[in-house]
Design a protein around this motif. Structure first.
Motif, short mmCIF file in Angstrom:
data_model
loop_
_atom_site.label_atom_id
_atom_site.label_comp_id
_atom_site.label_asym_id
_atom_site.label_seq_id
_atom_site.Cartn_x
_atom_site.Cartn_y
_atom_site.Cartn_z
N LYS A 376 5.77 -18.76 18.24
CA LYS A 376 5.39 -20.22 17.56
C LYS A 376 6.04 -20.47 16.47
N LEU A 380 8.97 -23.09 15.39
CA LEU A 380 8.84 -24.21 14.30
C LEU A 380 10.12 -24.08 13.59
N LEU A 383 13.07 -26.02 15.12
CA LEU A 383 12.67 -27.38 15.18
C LEU A 383 13.18 -27.58 13.57
N HIS A 384 12.93 -27.26 12.57
CA HIS A 384 13.11 -27.34 11.12
C HIS A 384 14.77 -27.69 11.06
N TRP A 428 10.64 -26.11 2.95
CA TRP A 428 10.16 -25.90 4.23
C TRP A 428 9.23 -24.75 4.23
N ASP A 431 5.04 -26.70 6.45
CA ASP A 431 5.29 -27.80 7.43
C ASP A 431 4.59 -28.88 7.37
N SER A 432 3.35 -28.96 6.61
CA SER A 432 2.25 -29.84 6.44
C SER A 432 2.38 -30.47 5.13
N PRO A 473 2.64 -32.75 10.21
CA PRO A 473 3.92 -32.22 10.23
C PRO A 473 4.80 -33.20 9.42
N THR A 476 7.37 -36.62 10.17
CA THR A 476 6.71 -37.12 11.43
C THR A 476 7.09 -38.65 11.54
N ASN A 550 11.70 -34.05 18.61
CA ASN A 550 11.08 -32.98 17.86
C ASN A 550 10.02 -33.28 16.89
N ARG A 554 6.07 -31.15 17.35
CA ARG A 554 5.45 -30.54 16.46
C ARG A 554 4.04 -31.19 16.39
N MET A 557 2.15 -29.36 18.98
CA MET A 557 1.69 -28.07 18.41
C MET A 557 0.58 -28.06 17.55
#
Length: 597
Positions: A376, A380, A383-384, A428, A431-432, A473, A476, A550, A554, A557
């Motif tokens: 996982k 992520l 994706l970044h 990064w 991610d939140s 995320p 977003t 994308n 996220r 997830m």
């Protein structure tokens, strides 16, 4: 006594379970009898209920037919008059004096059978016109006589050409107060400029008598909403106001809805007392006596058989509770030759082998979970890496276009806002981010786009203060805002708006991004909706425009696939994307420190 029971237990333990059930069947044969009687009882009760429901359906259908027949005659007469040129010419003609009108009135009525047709059906008719040369009286009156009536006001308020009205007339112009049933139709087939109406009034008492003469044992109520209009029971008083329906008494009534000239009526048929249940209640003492005899006697035999089962099964149940622990407990008792004893011996062998495997399996499970978490995290990170150039190239294009077209020093302000965005890309570590931080990033992005589009772009952002600290995320919301700019505003030559709204939705959040851009065709909206709802890693591997996919991946997830997406819009009008997140983690200090609170 104890020794006898112990010997009986040992004796029963040597029987197979199959033989025990044979003995159980023979001794307890009365139980199937009781079950059979119950089925017969329920079947009879069901048949009786279906019979009563069918009877109530037939009653409702008959009442509907009677009402439709009586009122349908009025509609047919109204349609005939509506297209009759003689009526139009009589009502529209300008008369020089009263004598001329009276002569025309008598000549007109003598040439029509309308009076007789209405009289035979317990109906009376009246014509109304705004022709001030007529003389009020008889079957024709000026419109002033009609304008203040409830039926006229409701017909015009509902903008209908015809209608059926149940009214209670308590006006001072009438000697007695009474219920009235009125069919009112506008006569505008030939001339829509002048007002002309046909009013047919039904004999309320005749309608009540018609329903009562059906001689049903069931009480029948005909209602408009909760007003009781007609009834074969206590609600049919001619001179009293319409009574209101008591919903508590209508729970078991059969309900049938009909529509007559735009008026929705409901026919309720109340059931009569259940004769089947009444018969059962009268024989209840005998039924209870038979039930006691059939239950108590077999119960004594069942207890003997149960001792053979329940004693060891209870002990086995106790040791089964050890499955929640890391070590299973074996069962010490293995006596007997029946299937339960065999099951106990097999259980003990299983315990011995399982206890040896638990430790190995437990370690393998931990290793598997660690691999899943690692995978996982890798997804992520992938994706970044896809997100960074996606935004950066658009922002640099905005700065380039501005510098070429205007050549102003405002480039410094654009670079400052670019720095806010670039910081989001490179940090990064987590991610939140809070809603507050994400909205600051959205504001920087929209300000840069404002330089590019000028007056073509306007935006408004509304965020509930109680939502600012919730975590989402990173990047977003701005992904959907960027999509609104590129696919909504950029392709539209006239000015457009982008709205961002965030608020609570129960325990979670609702995020809405709306643009008034060029919009999308319905097929395109459906495709986008499906892609967002079914977004996964495999879709990202296909390349292309992956920004929206994308962000959706996220969100799915972090919410364990509980996020909801909805896309609405219209081509040439705009598009709205709504994101519903059931529950998010709330931050403690990020938003407060940034806002300076």
């Amino acid at each position: 006594m104890g020794k006898v029971l112990h010997e009986l237990d040992l004796w029963m333990d040597d029987f197979t379970i199959k033989k025990k059930f044979y003995i159980f069947y023979v001794v307890c044969v009365l139980i199937p009898l009781i079950v059979t009687d119950s089925v017969v009882f329920l079947t009879t009760a069901k048949f009786d209920r279906e019979r009563r429901e069918h009877e109530m359906f037939n009653i409702a259908s008959t009442v509907e037919y009677s009402l439709s027949s009586m009122i349908g005659n009025a509609g047919e007469i109204g349609n005939s008059i509506y297209t009759n040129r003689d009526f139009e010419e009589f009502l529209s003609k300008r008369y020089t004096n009263s004598a001329e009108y009276v002569a025309a009135y008598q000549n007109f009525l003598s040439g029509t059978l309308l009076e007789n047709a209405l009289g035979m059906n317990s109906m009376t008719f009246t014509l109304y016109t705004d022709n001030d040369t007529i003389v009020n009286g008889g079957r024709v009156n000026t419109l002033d006589k009609l304008k203040n009536t409830e039926s006229y006001l409701r017909l015009n308020e509902e903008a209908k050409s015809k209608g059926l009205f149940f009214v209670y007339d308590d006006s001072s112009s009438r000697i007695t107060r009474e219920r009235r049933i009125i069919y009112l139709q506008r006569l505008d087939f030939y001339d829509a400029e002048t007002e002309k109406y046909l009013k047919i009034e039904f004999d309320y008492g005749s309608m009540v008598r018609t329903i009562k003469n059906m001689n049903y044992d069931n009480e029948v109520l005909i209602c408009e909403g909760d007003r009781i209009l007609l009834s074969n029971g206590q609600y049919g008083s001619y001179g009293s106001e319409f009574q209101r329906l008591d919903n508590a008494t209508m729970r078991e009534a059969y309900e049938h809805t009909i529509s007559l000239y735009g008026t929705e009526l409901t026919i309720y048929v109340k059931p009569v007392e259940n004769s089947f249940l009444t018969s059962i209640r009268n024989k209840l003492p005998i039924i209870l006596l038979l039930l006691a005899v059939n239950v108590i006697f077999p119960f004594w035999f069942v207890q003997i058989f149960n001792r053979s089962f329940t004693k060891r099964i209870t002990e086995l149940s106790k040791v089964f509770k050890s499955v929640d622990s890391d070590h299973l407990i074996p069962m010490p008792c293995e006596e007997g030759k029946d299937e339960i004893s065999s099951m106990i011996r097999n259980y003990n062998r299983m315990v011995e082998r399982t206890n040896g495997l638990i430790e190995t399996v437990y370690k393998n499970k931990i290793h598997e979970q660690e691999m899943l978490v690692g995978r996982k995290n890798a997804e992520l990170l992938a994706l970044h890496s896809q997100i960074n150039p996606h935004f950066l190239f658009n922002v640099l294009e905005s700065i380039r276009m501005h510098s070429i077209l205007k050549k102003e020093n405002e480039t410094a302000d654009m670079v400052a806002k670019l720095a806010v965005m670039q910081r989001q890309y490179v940090e990064w570590g987590n991610d939140s981010v809070s809603i507050f931080q994400e909205i600051e990033f959205v504001k920087a992005y929209l300000a840069l786009q404002k330089y590019r589009f000028g007056e073509r772009l306007n935006y408004d952002i509304e965020v509930d203060r109680e939502c600012e600290n919730f975590k989402i995320p990173k990047l977003t919301i701005v992904t959907f805002v960027e999509n609104a700019c590129v696919h909504g505003i950029e392709s539209k030559s006239s000015p457009g708006w982008i709205f961002v709204r965030i608020g609570r939705q129960g325990e979670g959040l609702e995020i809405e991004i709306e643009d008034t851009g060029s919009g999308m065709a319905e097929a395109k909206l459906t495709e986008l909706q499906n892609n967002m709802c079914n977004a996964d890693i495999e879709m990202l591997k296909g390349g292309g425009r992956v920004g929206i996919i994308n962000a959706c991946v996220r969100l799915k997830m972090v919410t364990e696939n509980r996020v909801e997406f909805r896309v609405e819009g219209e081509e040439g009008v705009g598009t709205t994307v709504t994101i519903r997140i059931p529950c998010l983690q709330e931050g403690k200090t990020d938003a407060e420190s940034i806002a300076g609170r």
